[in-house]
Design a protein around this motif. Structure first.
Motif: not given
Length: 105
Positions: A7-18, A22-24
């Motif tokens: 769950q921690v890694w899914v959260l980290i990857l989700g935050c990175a993708a989001l 947002i930057k795009a």
């Protein structure tokens, strides 16, 4: 609430993708056009404001409560020295010495 390793890694990857999404949005929505001057003035002030909020939170937060201690005094001394335009390295050294001195008492 305790998260599992997955769950921690899914959260980290989700935050990175989001964050990437947002930057795009900026270049896609603006398409090379100039920003209005009032908007540019607001954007310029966002970085110092966020940095200030991070410093205040780091200095005054202790777990789930607010506290003032030796580290707070050390940061305040460094802040005043930087405001008076002292060299950065000297400010850090003085802040460390003040903090260590107060903790030793």
């Amino acid at each position: 609430m305790t998260l599992t390793y997955t769950q921690v890694w899914v959260l980290i990857l989700g935050c990175a993708a989001l964050t990437a999404l947002i930057k795009a949005f900026g270049p896609v929505l603006l398409g090379g056009r100039e920003l209005p001057t009032w908007f540019t003035r607001v954007i310029v002030l966002m970085a110092p404001t966020l940095l200030c909020a991070l410093v205040v939170t780091s200095v005054l937060a202790s777990g789930r409560s607010w506290s003032v201690g030796a580290h707070t005094v050390g940061v305040a001394v460094a802040g005043v020295m930087l405001w008076r335009r002292w060299p950065l390295v000297l400010c850090v050294v003085v802040a460390v010495v003040v903090t260590a001195g107060l903790r030793a008492i």
